[in-house]
Design an enzyme around this catalytic site. Structure first.
Site, PDB file in Angstrom:
ATOM      1  N   PHE A 191       0.859  -1.188   0.000  1.00  0.00           N
ATOM      2  CA  PHE A 191       0.000   0.000   0.000  1.00  0.00           C
ATOM      3  C   PHE A 191       0.892   1.235   0.000  1.00  0.00           C
ATOM      4  CE2 PHE A 191      -2.199   3.228   2.646  1.00  0.00           C
ATOM      5  CZ  PHE A 191      -3.500   3.216   2.161  1.00  0.00           C
ATOM      6  N   GLU A 220       4.836   9.470   1.509  1.00  0.00           N
ATOM      7  CA  GLU A 220       5.926   9.878   0.624  1.00  0.00           C
ATOM      8  C   GLU A 220       7.066  10.426   1.476  1.00  0.00           C
ATOM      9  OE1 GLU A 220       4.418  12.477  -2.412  1.00  0.00           O
ATOM     10  OE2 GLU A 220       3.108  10.888  -3.186  1.00  0.00           O
ATOM     11  N   SER A 266       2.503  12.699   7.887  1.00  0.00           N
ATOM     12  CA  SER A 266       1.253  13.017   8.586  1.00  0.00           C
ATOM     13  C   SER A 266       0.293  13.825   7.706  1.00  0.00           C
ATOM     14  CB  SER A 266       1.551  13.808   9.868  1.00  0.00           C
ATOM     15  OG  SER A 266       2.221  12.978  10.789  1.00  0.00           O
ATOM     16  N   ILE A 311       7.156   1.652   2.818  1.00  0.00           N
ATOM     17  CA  ILE A 311       6.079   0.791   2.347  1.00  0.00           C
ATOM     18  C   ILE A 311       6.347  -0.666   2.752  1.00  0.00           C
ATOM     19  CG2 ILE A 311       4.698   0.090   0.353  1.00  0.00           C
ATOM     20  CD1 ILE A 311       4.741   3.188   1.085  1.00  0.00           C
ATOM     21  N   ALA A 361      -6.596  -0.824   9.147  1.00  0.00           N
ATOM     22  CA  ALA A 361      -5.289  -1.275   9.636  1.00  0.00           C
ATOM     23  C   ALA A 361      -5.070  -0.835  11.081  1.00  0.00           C
ATOM     24  CB  ALA A 361      -4.190  -0.736   8.732  1.00  0.00           C
ATOM     25  N   ARG A 362      -5.490   0.377  11.399  1.00  0.00           N
ATOM     26  CA  ARG A 362      -5.312   0.878  12.771  1.00  0.00           C
ATOM     27  C   ARG A 362      -6.097   0.051  13.771  1.00  0.00           C
ATOM     28  NH1 ARG A 362      -6.344   7.086  10.884  1.00  0.00           N
ATOM     29  NH2 ARG A 362      -4.238   7.421  10.086  1.00  0.00           N
ATOM     30  N   LEU A 393      13.763  -7.155  33.521  1.00  0.00           N
ATOM     31  CA  LEU A 393      14.719  -8.184  33.112  1.00  0.00           C
ATOM     32  C   LEU A 393      16.172  -7.726  33.270  1.00  0.00           C
ATOM     33  CD1 LEU A 393      12.088  -9.421  31.805  1.00  0.00           C
ATOM     34  CD2 LEU A 393      13.597 -10.391  30.103  1.00  0.00           C
ATOM     35  N   GLU A 445       0.914   4.411  10.620  1.00  0.00           N
ATOM     36  CA  GLU A 445      -0.560   4.408  10.568  1.00  0.00           C
ATOM     37  C   GLU A 445      -1.134   5.533  11.420  1.00  0.00           C
ATOM     38  OE1 GLU A 445      -1.876   2.151   8.560  1.00  0.00           O
ATOM     39  OE2 GLU A 445      -0.160   0.828   8.360  1.00  0.00           O
TER      40      GLU A 445
END
Lengths: 248, 389
Positions: B134, B138, B143, B168, B247-248, B343, B368
């Protein structure tokens, strides 16, 4: 081919089980349950037989509504029909086998498959008992199976080697690890399984011939012993391994 | 480490259906058996475990909410979210692969494509025979995607694309790219197939994050694509933003998975690591950290579950998806960092998953829609005042 598979709903292998207050059963609180891994192998073998020869795979489980989760997984893997035999009273292996054999008698399958044991109580008796009750041949700890025109050739795992045996259908095949690698239910299979009904039948309790008196956790392991921290400790270590642990 | 048993402090499983639980458990088992044994090796080498694509497709992980007629599982949104949770418990890169294939490639083809495009591409993308990517972001427009430079021009025989995309996921390995470009000033979606003249997708290197995932640039230089490759129902920035919402939504759940992996590692470690003659889990400061983790995971689970139920009723607002993504990724990253502290020095080793998750989540917090942009989107929603333009 009519293929019948017995599946049990057992605590997940990773679950830390606790003994209930009655001292005779496990406390189900916080326990994750799963399809008994040996029965999962039996389900896979049933599906493979159906893929080879057509027919249907029916899965049956004895227990309560909770067993439907395990039956649903078997349906999602691709089984055609599921039946839950409902009875929550305590049963020994004979009682479990009785209920399953009664169902099998009515269904009259060409082949019955089940795992070699359930990983909860490890009695490893049900497959053999069902075969006896139905007067069928049974082949246990099967790691390879071929069924062609009603003739069975099975490979059994025996101490130090394998044994190849022959029998004929109908028969009870008792699966051992290594027979196959069970498939994951696909997400599509899970959605299809949602549309399949699980038949419910109430079976009456029978008096156990073997009664559980008590259930105990294994005793805590004794702490380890440090014999020394350099090479001078080796003779003493060898002596202890030989005389105390008796492993060399 | 003992097998992961799930995190369910609030008995949230009781709010799930049998099939939702079965989907989760199946993907959990798949991740335990197939992702966890190889992921550190791929993370070290900076390679995507491509051999998993076929298995993931067979399980039905791609386009899992889309209709059965395309070979998809037709899951509801909650089951889809649980699947994403388990995938990201494995690795954000694995979840990213599934998110891109499903939410950013199959979804736009389904939502904006012609019948011919849907019939051709969706079954191939579902089986993993074809991989998609997708292209929206660019080099100079992250944003603010509306400012994109990439543009399309109608010519005889189709459209000519010029421009470049960056960051991408799957670009280099993709057979088809969903590319967003301005056509006469309006943003439209186009399908660009691998091998088209004038289209290159070089891989980006040197990442400290999402190392088990392919990240690429897409370069279009007088790239002529057939007229039938325009996604006909796209129009304006709203179209790619609808994809991003899909997607989010998956990321909001996925972040919970990464957080659960870190919490589980920290809890197990704190119980076995002895200092001052007692497990570090017995110290108040460790307990406070663990309690923070399990509390935030529980809140995140409830946020996602209600969001999924709303989405299933087609009532989820995109700003609600922003809130779940923003919150869950923020806390997942904090949880990963906190787990690393528990840890101690061991936390930086890849014997444990926490540093990998922490590094991955740095990307997830930004991609995203950055944490900041989601803040401003929700800010605009509640005040009615846009702070970013």
């Amino acid at each position: 081919m009519k293929i019948l598979v017995f599946v049990n709903h057992v605590p997940d292998t990773e679950t830390k089980v606790k003994v209930s207050a009655d001292g005779k059963t496990i406390d189900p609180a916080g326990v994750n349950y799963m399809l008994n891994p040996y029965d999962e192998i039996a389900v896979e073998e049933g599906l493979k037989l159906r893929e080879k020869s057509s027919g249907e795979v029916v899965v049956v489980s004895l227990g309560t509504d909770a067993n439907k989760e395990t039956l649903r997984k078997a349906l999602a893997m691709g089984c055609d029909k599921a039946v839950v035999l409902k009875d929550s009273s305590p049963r020994d292996s004979f009682g479990v086998a009785r209920a399953l054999a009664d169902y099998a008698k009515e269904y009259s399958p060409d082949i019955i498959l089940c795992g070699k044991q359930s990983i909860d109580y490890d009695d490893a008796q049900v497959g053999g008992l069902v075969a006896e009750m139905l007067g069928l041949p049974s082949i246990s700890v099967v790691v390879n199976l071929d069924v062609t025109d009603g003739a069975i050739v099975a490979e059994r795992e025996i101490e130090g080697g394998h044994e190849i045996v022959h029998s004929r259908l109908p028969a009870v095949i008792i699966a051992q690890k290594g027979l196959n690698q069970p498939r994951y239910p696909s997400l599509k299979g899970i959605m299809d399984a949602k549309r399949k009904q699980i038949e419910e039948r109430v079976v009456s309790a029978i008096k156990p011939r073997v009664e559980v008196l008590a259930m105990k956790k294994p005793s805590a392991k004794p702490p380890g012993k440090i014999v020394g921290t350099d090479a001078s400790a080796i003779p003493e270590l060898v002596r202890l391994l030989h005389e105390e642990a008796k492993i060399i | 480490m003992p097998k992961f048993q799930g995190v369910d402090y609030y008995n949230i499983d009781a709010l799930l259906s049998e099939d939702e639980i079965l989907v989760r458990n199946t993907v959990r088992e798949f991740v335990d058996d197939n992702v966890l044994p190889v992921i550190e090796k791929h993370n070290r080498a900076g390679t995507f475990p491509a051999h998993l694509i076929k298995q993931m497709a067979e399980l039905g992980l791609f386009g899992a909410t889309l209709p059965a007629k395309y070979g998809c599982a037709e899951l509801n949104n909650v089951a889809y979210g649980l699947m994403m949770q388990e995938l990201e418990r494995g690795d954000s890169g694995i979840r990213s692969f599934a998110s891109v294939q499903s939410g950013l490639v199959m979804f736009p083809v389904f939502a904006f494509g012609s019948e011919e495009q849907k019939d051709y591409w969706l079954p191939k993308l579902a089986t993993g025979e074809k991989i998609g990517c997708f292209g929206l972001t660019e080099p100079d427009f992250g944003s603010n995607p509306g400012g994109m430079i990439t543009h399309a021009e109608k010519k005889s025989g189709g459209y000519v694309l010029n421009g470049a995309k960056m960051w991408i996921t799957n670009g280099t390995i993709a057979d088809v790219a969903v590319v967003w470009a301005k056509l006469d000033g309006e943003i439209k979606g186009f399908l660009v197939e691998k091998g088209t003249k004038g289209y290159e997708a070089p891989e980006m290197h040197g990442k400290h994050s999402l190392r088990a995932s392919v990240t690429s640039e897409l370069v279009f230089q007088d790239c002529l694509i057939p007229g039938k490759n325009l996604l006909p129902k796209t129009g304006g920035l709203k179209s790619p933003l609808m994809c991003l919402s899909q997607a989010r939504y998956g990321i909001a759940w996925g972040a919970l998975g990464a957080a659960m992996a870190c919490y589980d590692a920290a809890l197990q470690y704190s119980l076995s690591r002895v200092q001052f003659d007692k497990p570090i889990a017995s110290f108040q400061m460790t307990q406070e950290k663990l309690v923070y983790m399990v509390t935030e995971i529980t809140k995140g689970q409830l946020l996602c579950l209600q969001l999924g139920r709303l989405k299933d009723q087609d009532r989820a607002k995109f700003t609600q998806i922003c809130m779940a993504k923003r919150n869950n990724v923020y806390h997942a990253l904090e949880i990963a960092r906190t787990a690393r502290e528990i840890l101690g020095a061991n936390g930086i080793l890849d014997e444990y998953p926490v540093m990998r998750h922490a590094a991955n989540l740095e990307s997830v917090k930004t991609y995203e829609g950055t944490h900041e942009m989601h803040t401003l989107i929700i800010g605009e929603d509640i005040t009615g005042i846009a702070a970013f333009n």
